[in-house]
Design an enzyme around this catalytic site. Structure first.
Site, short mmCIF file in Angstrom:
data_model
loop_
_atom_site.label_atom_id
_atom_site.label_comp_id
_atom_site.label_asym_id
_atom_site.label_seq_id
_atom_site.Cartn_x
_atom_site.Cartn_y
_atom_site.Cartn_z
N THR A 180 2.92 -8.34 -1.72
CA THR A 180 1.34 -9.38 -2.59
C THR A 180 2.23 -9.04 -4.54
OG1 THR A 180 -0.08 -6.76 -2.34
CG2 THR A 180 -0.68 -8.32 -1.18
N LYS A 181 2.51 -7.78 -4.46
CA LYS A 181 3.22 -7.70 -5.68
C LYS A 181 4.16 -8.81 -6.46
CE LYS A 181 0.49 -3.19 -5.82
NZ LYS A 181 0.20 -3.56 -3.93
#
Length: 376
Positions: A180-181
Site C-alpha cells: 500500500t506504500k
C-alpha cells in the site's frame, strides 16, 4: 470497481528477481539488498540503513536497541497502526498515548511535553500520510530531557522536513515497503540508524544476535552468539523487487503527486462550503502523496459516503482506530480521552491512491463525492 489500492510492476522487478535467483543467493544481504542500502544512503544521506522484513521489524529492532525494559514509559500518538507501539509493548513498556493536532493527525508536541516523566525512555512519532511532524519542537523536547526519538516513517519515503529527509532526524527512522506504500516490495521495511553508536549492535540484532556481519567483512575470524536478536533481514528476492522500484522513484512520485493535486483541486469547492476538510500540509513539510484523505463531519456522514461510493464502483476506506480505545490497551490501562484522535477515527476517509490510478478516475471519484453532497 476502482480499488482502494493496486500493487504494480514499474520496470525491472521480474528481471531483477530472475537475476537474484540465477545468481545463486536469495537469502538476506545479497546483491540487491546491498544495492538498496547504497541507494538510500546516497540519495537521502542516511548514516546507516538496514533492510528488514517489515516496518514492524524495524520498530522492534529500535525498541531492542533502546533497551526498553518493563515499566519504562514510551510516548506515542494514539492515531496510528498497532505496529508503532506493539514493538515497545513487547518489551514491557507502559504506553502513554497523546493526542493529534485538531487539523491533522500528527502528534502534538505540546501533548508530548505534558506527558514527560522520569520514566519516559522514548518518544515515537508518526509522519501521518507522509507529512512531517513538527520536528524542531519534537527534537527540542528530546534534547531537553535526553530522550531518544523514533520516527515511524512508514508512509514517509521521499518526504522532507525543512529540507531534511524524514527518517533522518530522530535517533532511528523506520520505513515500510508494504504493497500500500509509494514504493513497494509486497512486504518489507527498513531501519535507519542516525546515531553511530547503535550501528554495530543493530547489525548483530538483525542477524539473530550474532556478529555474522562483522565476520563477512573480515573484522573477526569467527562469529557466534553475542546478543539477543532475531531474523530481521529479508530475502534478496524482496530486495530485487524493491530496487527496481527505487530506480523509478522520481517517476512514481511525480504521478502520485499529480493524482493528489487532482483530488485537492476537485474537492476544494466542497471544502470551501464546509462539507469536508482537506489534508493540511504545514509550511515546514513536503507532500509525498502517500494518500489522499478527507475528513467528514461525523461518523454517520462518513459511513453513508462510503456506501454511496461503493454503490458507484469506488472503494474507499476509513483508517486507524484510536489505540487508546482498543481492547488490549483498556484491559491494562484506564481510559483516556483524546478528542482529536477520536475524531479522526470517526471522520477520516481515505480515497483510492495507487500508481496506475488515472486522472480521469480521480475526476470521477470527485464528481461522485460532489453528487453525494448535492453539489453540482
Amino acid at each position: 470497481m476502482i480499488p482502494f489500492n493496486k500493487p504494480y510492476l514499474h520496470g525491472n522487478e521480474l528481471t531483477y528477481i530472475s537475476q537474484a535467483v540465477s545468481g545463486g543467493k536469495i537469502s538476506g544481504d545479497g546483491v540487491f539488498t546491498k544495492k538498496s542500502h547504497e541507494f538510500f544512503e546516497k540519495k537521502y544521506g542516511f548514516k546507516k540503513v538496514l533492510l528488514t522484513t517489515s516496518c514492524t521489524d524495524a520498530l522492534e529492532m529500535a525498541a531492542i536497541l533502546l533497551d526498553i525494559q518493563p515499566g519504562d514509559e514510551v510516548i506515542a500518538p494514539s492515531y496510528t497502526f498497532v505496529s508503532t507501539v506493539n514493538a515497545f509493548s513487547l518489551r514491557g513498556a507502559k504506553l502513554v498515548f497523546v493526542d493529534s493536532y485538531s487539523d491533522n493527525p500528527n502528534i502534538n508536541p505540546v501533548a508530548i511535553r505534558n506527558n514527560i516523566t522520569a520514566k519516559t525512555k522514548a518518544i515515537v512519532i508518526v509522519h501521518y500520510a507522509g507529512v512531517a511532524c513538527d520536528m524542531d519542537a519534537v527534537m527540542a523536547i528530546s534534547k531537553e530531557f535526553n530522550i531518544p526519538v523514533v520516527e515511524d516513517a512508514a508512509q514517509a519515503i521521499d518526504s522532507y522536513y525543512n529540507d531534511k529527509p524524514l527518517g533522518s532526524i530522530g535517533t532511528f527512522g523506520t520505513f515500510s515497503f508494504h504493497e500500500t506504500k509509494n514504493i513497494i516490495s509486497g512486504e518489507g521495511g527498513m531501519l535507519v540508524i542516525n546515531d553511530e553508536k547503535y550501528i554495530q549492535r543493530a547489525e548483530i540484532i538483525r542477524e539473530k544476535g550474532t556478529n555474522r556481519a562483522s565476520f563477512f567483512r573480515g573484522e573477526v575470524n569467527k562469529y557466534g552468539w553475542v546478543d539477543i536478536g532475531s531474523s530481521f533481514l529479508p530475502s534478496d528476492i524482496i530486495a530485487a523487487y524493491l530496487y527496481a522500484q527505487l530506480e523509478k522513484i522520481d517517476t512514481i512520485q511525480a504521478k502520485r503527486k499529480a493524482l493528489w493535486q487532482r483530488y485537492h483541486d476537485g474537492l476544494n469547492e466542497l471544502a470551501a462550503k464546509g462539507f469536508i476538510t482537506l489534508p493540511v500540509v504545514p509550511e515546514f513539510a513536503t507532500n509525498n502523496a502517500h494518500m489522499f484523505y478527507i475528513v467528514c463531519e461525523n461518523i454517520k456522514a462518513r459511513s453513508e459516503l462510503i456506501q454511496y461510493l461503493k454503490g458507484n464502483g469506488i472503494h474507499s476506506v476509513f483508517h486507524y482506530l484510536s489505540l487508546n480505545k482498543s481492547d488490549y490497551y483498556l484491559a491494562n490501562n484506564e481510559s483516556v480521552d483524546l478528542e482529536n484522535s477520536d475524531r479522526f477515527t470517526d471522520c477520516l476517509l481515505r480515497l483510492p491512491m495507487f500508481y496506475e490510478l488515472e486522472l480521469e478516475q480521480v475526476d470521477y471519484i470527485c464528481s461522485k463525492i460532489s453528487d453525494f453532497y448535492n453539489v453540482k
